[in-house]
Design an enzyme around this catalytic site. Structure first.
Site, PDB file in Angstrom:
ATOM      1  N   HIS A 311       0.860  -1.193   0.000  1.00 18.89           N
ATOM      2  CA  HIS A 311       0.000   0.000   0.000  1.00 18.89           C
ATOM      3  C   HIS A 311       0.888   1.233   0.000  1.00 18.89           C
ATOM      4  O   HIS A 311       1.945   1.242   0.619  1.00 18.89           O
ATOM      5  CB  HIS A 311      -0.897   0.012   1.246  1.00 18.89           C
ATOM      6  CG  HIS A 311      -2.083   0.896   1.107  1.00 18.89           C
ATOM      7  ND1 HIS A 311      -2.016   2.245   1.330  1.00 18.89           N
ATOM      8  CD2 HIS A 311      -3.345   0.627   0.725  1.00 18.89           C
ATOM      9  CE1 HIS A 311      -3.216   2.779   1.110  1.00 18.89           C
ATOM     10  NE2 HIS A 311      -4.036   1.816   0.731  1.00 18.89           N
ATOM     11  N   ASP A 369      -7.949  -5.425   0.029  1.00 25.46           N
ATOM     12  CA  ASP A 369      -8.400  -6.315  -1.055  1.00 25.46           C
ATOM     13  C   ASP A 369      -8.061  -7.767  -0.822  1.00 25.46           C
ATOM     14  O   ASP A 369      -8.570  -8.638  -1.530  1.00 25.46           O
ATOM     15  CB  ASP A 369      -7.764  -5.841  -2.370  1.00 25.46           C
ATOM     16  CG  ASP A 369      -8.321  -4.490  -2.778  1.00 25.46           C
ATOM     17  OD1 ASP A 369      -7.552  -3.507  -2.762  1.00 25.46           O
ATOM     18  OD2 ASP A 369      -9.532  -4.411  -3.047  1.00 25.46           O
TER      19      ASP A 369
HETATM   20  C1  SDX Z   1      -6.220  -0.097  -2.895  1.00 27.89           C
HETATM   21  O1  SDX Z   1      -4.503   4.450  -2.114  1.00 27.89           O
HETATM   22  C2  SDX Z   1      -5.414   3.828  -1.478  1.00 27.89           C
HETATM   23  O2  SDX Z   1      -5.825   4.192  -0.380  1.00 27.89           O
HETATM   24  C3  SDX Z   1      -5.966   2.608  -2.193  1.00 27.89           C
HETATM   25  C4  SDX Z   1      -6.982   1.780  -1.425  1.00 27.89           C
HETATM   26  C5  SDX Z   1      -8.250   2.547  -1.187  1.00 27.89           C
HETATM   27  O3  SDX Z   1      -8.982   2.175  -0.255  1.00 27.89           O
HETATM   28  O4  SDX Z   1      -8.563   3.459  -1.997  1.00 27.89           O
HETATM   29  O5  SDX Z   1      -6.436   1.383  -0.175  1.00 27.89           O
HETATM   30  C6  SDX Z   1      -7.381   0.542  -2.211  1.00 27.89           C
HETATM   31  O6  SDX Z   1      -5.959   0.218  -4.016  1.00 27.89           O
HETATM   32  C7  SDX Z   1      -5.365  -1.059  -2.119  1.00 27.89           C
HETATM   33  C8  SDX Z   1      -4.132  -1.547  -2.948  1.00 27.89           C
HETATM   34  C9  SDX Z   1      -4.613  -2.703  -3.817  1.00 27.89           C
HETATM   35  N1  SDX Z   1      -3.563  -3.095  -4.800  1.00 27.89           N
HETATM   36  C10 SDX Z   1      -2.941  -4.269  -4.701  1.00 27.89           C
HETATM   37  O7  SDX Z   1      -3.094  -5.087  -3.794  1.00 27.89           O
HETATM   38  C11 SDX Z   1      -2.027  -4.561  -5.885  1.00 27.89           C
HETATM   39  C12 SDX Z   1      -0.665  -5.038  -5.375  1.00 27.89           C
HETATM   40  N2  SDX Z   1      -0.012  -3.936  -4.703  1.00 27.89           N
HETATM   41  C13 SDX Z   1       0.986  -3.155  -5.451  1.00 27.89           C
HETATM   42  O8  SDX Z   1       0.616  -2.946  -6.788  1.00 27.89           O
HETATM   43  C14 SDX Z   1       1.462  -1.927  -4.682  1.00 27.89           C
HETATM   44  O9  SDX Z   1       1.719  -2.345  -3.411  1.00 27.89           O
HETATM   45  C15 SDX Z   1       0.612  -0.678  -4.621  1.00 27.89           C
HETATM   46  C16 SDX Z   1       0.214  -0.202  -5.971  1.00 27.89           C
HETATM   47  C17 SDX Z   1      -0.602  -0.917  -3.791  1.00 27.89           C
HETATM   48  C18 SDX Z   1       1.461   0.394  -3.934  1.00 27.89           C
HETATM   49  O10 SDX Z   1       2.516   0.642  -4.785  1.00 27.89           O
HETATM   50  P1  SDX Z   1       3.651   1.685  -4.352  1.00 27.89           P
HETATM   51  O11 SDX Z   1       3.317   2.448  -3.133  1.00 27.89           O
HETATM   52  O12 SDX Z   1       3.994   2.462  -5.588  1.00 27.89           O
HETATM   53  O13 SDX Z   1       4.780   0.725  -3.909  1.00 27.89           O
HETATM   54  P2  SDX Z   1       6.096   0.533  -4.703  1.00 27.89           P
HETATM   55  O14 SDX Z   1       5.759   0.113  -6.095  1.00 27.89           O
HETATM   56  O15 SDX Z   1       6.924   1.742  -4.508  1.00 27.89           O
HETATM   57  O16 SDX Z   1       6.720  -0.734  -3.951  1.00 27.89           O
HETATM   58  C19 SDX Z   1       7.896  -0.652  -3.226  1.00 27.89           C
HETATM   59  C20 SDX Z   1       8.599  -1.984  -3.488  1.00 27.89           C
HETATM   60  C21 SDX Z   1       8.926  -2.235  -4.954  1.00 27.89           C
HETATM   61  O17 SDX Z   1      10.015  -3.141  -4.963  1.00 27.89           O
HETATM   62  P3  SDX Z   1      11.531  -2.537  -5.234  1.00 27.89           P
HETATM   63  O18 SDX Z   1      11.456  -1.796  -6.557  1.00 27.89           O
HETATM   64  O19 SDX Z   1      11.803  -1.625  -4.064  1.00 27.89           O
HETATM   65  O20 SDX Z   1      12.417  -3.748  -5.289  1.00 27.89           O
HETATM   66  O21 SDX Z   1       7.714  -3.064  -3.114  1.00 27.89           O
HETATM   67  C22 SDX Z   1       7.427  -3.864  -4.262  1.00 27.89           C
HETATM   68  C23 SDX Z   1       7.749  -3.009  -5.481  1.00 27.89           C
HETATM   69  O22 SDX Z   1       8.098  -3.851  -6.574  1.00 27.89           O
HETATM   70  N3  SDX Z   1       6.000  -4.192  -4.192  1.00 27.89           N
HETATM   71  C24 SDX Z   1       5.530  -5.421  -4.328  1.00 27.89           C
HETATM   72  C25 SDX Z   1       4.152  -5.316  -4.129  1.00 27.89           C
HETATM   73  N4  SDX Z   1       3.835  -4.036  -3.887  1.00 27.89           N
HETATM   74  C26 SDX Z   1       4.991  -3.336  -3.932  1.00 27.89           C
HETATM   75  N5  SDX Z   1       6.150  -6.599  -4.608  1.00 27.89           N
HETATM   76  C27 SDX Z   1       5.344  -7.682  -4.675  1.00 27.89           C
HETATM   77  N6  SDX Z   1       3.997  -7.654  -4.472  1.00 27.89           N
HETATM   78  C28 SDX Z   1       3.375  -6.497  -4.212  1.00 27.89           C
HETATM   79  N7  SDX Z   1       2.056  -6.463  -4.020  1.00 27.89           N
END
Ligand code: SDX
Length: 435
Positions: A311, A369
């Protein structure tokens, strides 16, 4: 995260004596913000924040999240108390008006919502124009946006009465549109709303009832649906809410703004994640396959993410996921669903992920989710409808945030800037002079 309240921050252009002291603004909770509105005029530079990870786009009184402490407040009330003691219509009033309603206020608001649940009969034609296998989110985007074509009497957004009636129409009609999108996909007749039922019970009635036989809404299902709607109602300036605010800042009508929010919510990184979680769990299939899947997630070349984890704000647990996890067990027991293989699979996946350094170091915890899809599946809701249900709930938050923005006298059109990295000025070359 409490910190001393500083008064200002100073920026200085290196190698010059040009500097600017920026005032630091404190909210009632949360980090201070540096007011940079004079930065470009004084120092000739913009700030750069792709994804707005560190940028406050507005001030708001509606919802507060502390991502480190796992805190979520709607108008100051902890989400766990509202999920346990309140219901969705009362939470809608609270988000829109800022205070818990008196009995008389709640009765009036409930009537306002109830009396707008029906759709113009012509809207059937919109639905009949879609293919039967259209994704219901495509139907939601199209039909909610099309509501503007039916309410020419309520597009003057500067009239508070128009904003009031539009809010009722959106909150009341979105579940009917959602249920009709589902019935259309099934090839079953549309079911009209029933004004004698609660919001959640009426939604389930329109989803599950058929004209051929009586259908009694289970109070357990209605309570579970109501809690899911409460937990998904609002969440600060997430991607879809920011979309609604940006669309609303141009003066677009509320139906178009909410349709824009639905479109943004659809993405798998946002509201589409609950559908993606079920697909991921089905792909994993068995706890024995979890280690191989986790290895794929860690492989940067795979682009596989652990859906339902991570998140932008929560760097600790998502309180909504915790509440859903608790009610998962309760709902499955009350529904008599004891052969739900996805729940033990999800819990084992969570257990492994939470002990794995890759996820711990990146502060990746289950979000709202991760468990919502398991409950919805147990309730007999098809995966394709999961994000639709998220949209039904979040319509209340979008409408509340839109209303707050429209009532802000300082509100102006949103227009972010950029860092331009393209070609510098060059002259046109005629076709016959090109290679
Ligand atoms: C919702 O914003 C809100 O409030 C949203 C929400 C709401 O109520 O409106 O809460 C609802 O959208 C919840 C989120 C649902 N999405 C998912 O579950 C999809 C999976 N999650 C990711 O796509 C991600 O965690 C996000 C999009 C939710 C957040 O992305 P960020 O903040 O841009 O995080 P990031 O990409 O900077 O991640 C940091 C690191 C990265 O790795 P490195 O480049 O540092 O090596 O963490 C990794 C990312 O690759 N990473 C994950 C991951 N999420 C982040 N790796 C594996 N699985 C994941 N789910």
């Amino acid at each position: 995260m409490s910190q001393p309240a500083y008064k200002s921050v100073t920026m200085t252009l290196d190698g010059t004596n040009k500097s600017l002291t920026l005032p630091l603004v404190s909210g009632t909770l949360g980090p201070q913000v540096a007011d940079i509105r004079k930065l470009y005029n004084e120092l000739g530079v913009f700030t750069y924040d792709p994804g707005y990870g560190g940028t406050a786009a507005c001030d708001s009184k509606i919802t507060y999240i502390d991502g480190d402490e796992g805190i979520l407040l709607y108008r100051g009330y902890p989400i766990a108390q509202l999920a346990e003691q309140s219901d969705f219509v009362e939470v809608a009033y609270l988000l829109m008006h800022g205070e818990l309603p008196s009995p008389a206020e709640l009765a009036e608001f409930t009537t306002g919502v109830t009396r707008h649940t029906m759709l113009h009969e012509q809207i059937r034609n919109f639905l009949n124009g879609f293919r039967r296998d259209a994704h219901p989110m495509a139907v939601m985007c199209g039909v909610v946006g099309a509501l503007a074509a039916f309410y020419h009497d309520s597009l003057d957004i500067h009239d508070p009465e128009v904003r009031r009636i539009s809010a009722f129409r959106l909150i009341a009609k979105v579940p009917t549109i959602a249920a009709w999108a589902y019935k259309y996909a099934l090839g079953q007749p549309f079911i009209y709303p029933r004004n004698d039922l609660s919001y959640a019970a009426n939604f389930l009635h329109m989803l599950n009832s058929v004209p051929a036989e009586p259908y009694e809404v289970s109070p357990v299902l209605a309570r579970a649906m109501d809690r899911i709607l409460v937990l998904h109602a609002d969440h600060e300036q997430n991607a879809s809410t920011s979309t609604v605010r940006l669309a609303g800042s141009t003066g677009a009508n509320p139906f178009a703004c909410i349709a824009a929010g639905i479109a943004a919510l659809w993405g798998p990184a946002h509201g589409g994640a609950n559908e993606a979680v079920l697909k991921m769990l089905a792909e994993i299939g068995h706890v024995d396959n979890i280690p191989a899947f986790i290895a794929k997630v860690k492989d940067k070349n795979s682009d596989v993410k652990l859906m339902g984890f991570g998140h932008r704000v929560y760097k600790n647990f998502d309180p909504r996921a915790q509440i859903l996890k608790q009610s998962c067990d309760e709902v499955l027991k009350e529904l008599g669903v004891n052969d739900e293989p996805l729940l033990p699979l999800a819990m084992e996946l969570e257990r492994i992920a939470l002990t794995d350094e890759y996820f711990i170091s990146r502060k990746l915890y289950p979000n709202v989710d991760f468990y919502s899809g398991i409950i919805l599946k147990a309730m007999g809701i098809p995966t394709s409808m999961f994000t639709v249900i998220f949209a039904v709930a979040r319509t209340v938050g979008w409408v509340s945030q839109w209303k707050e923005m429209m009532e802000d006298p300082t509100q102006r059109i949103g227009r972010p800037r950029q860092v331009y990295t393209g070609a510098t000025t060059r002259d046109y070359v005629k076709l016959d002079a090109r290679a």
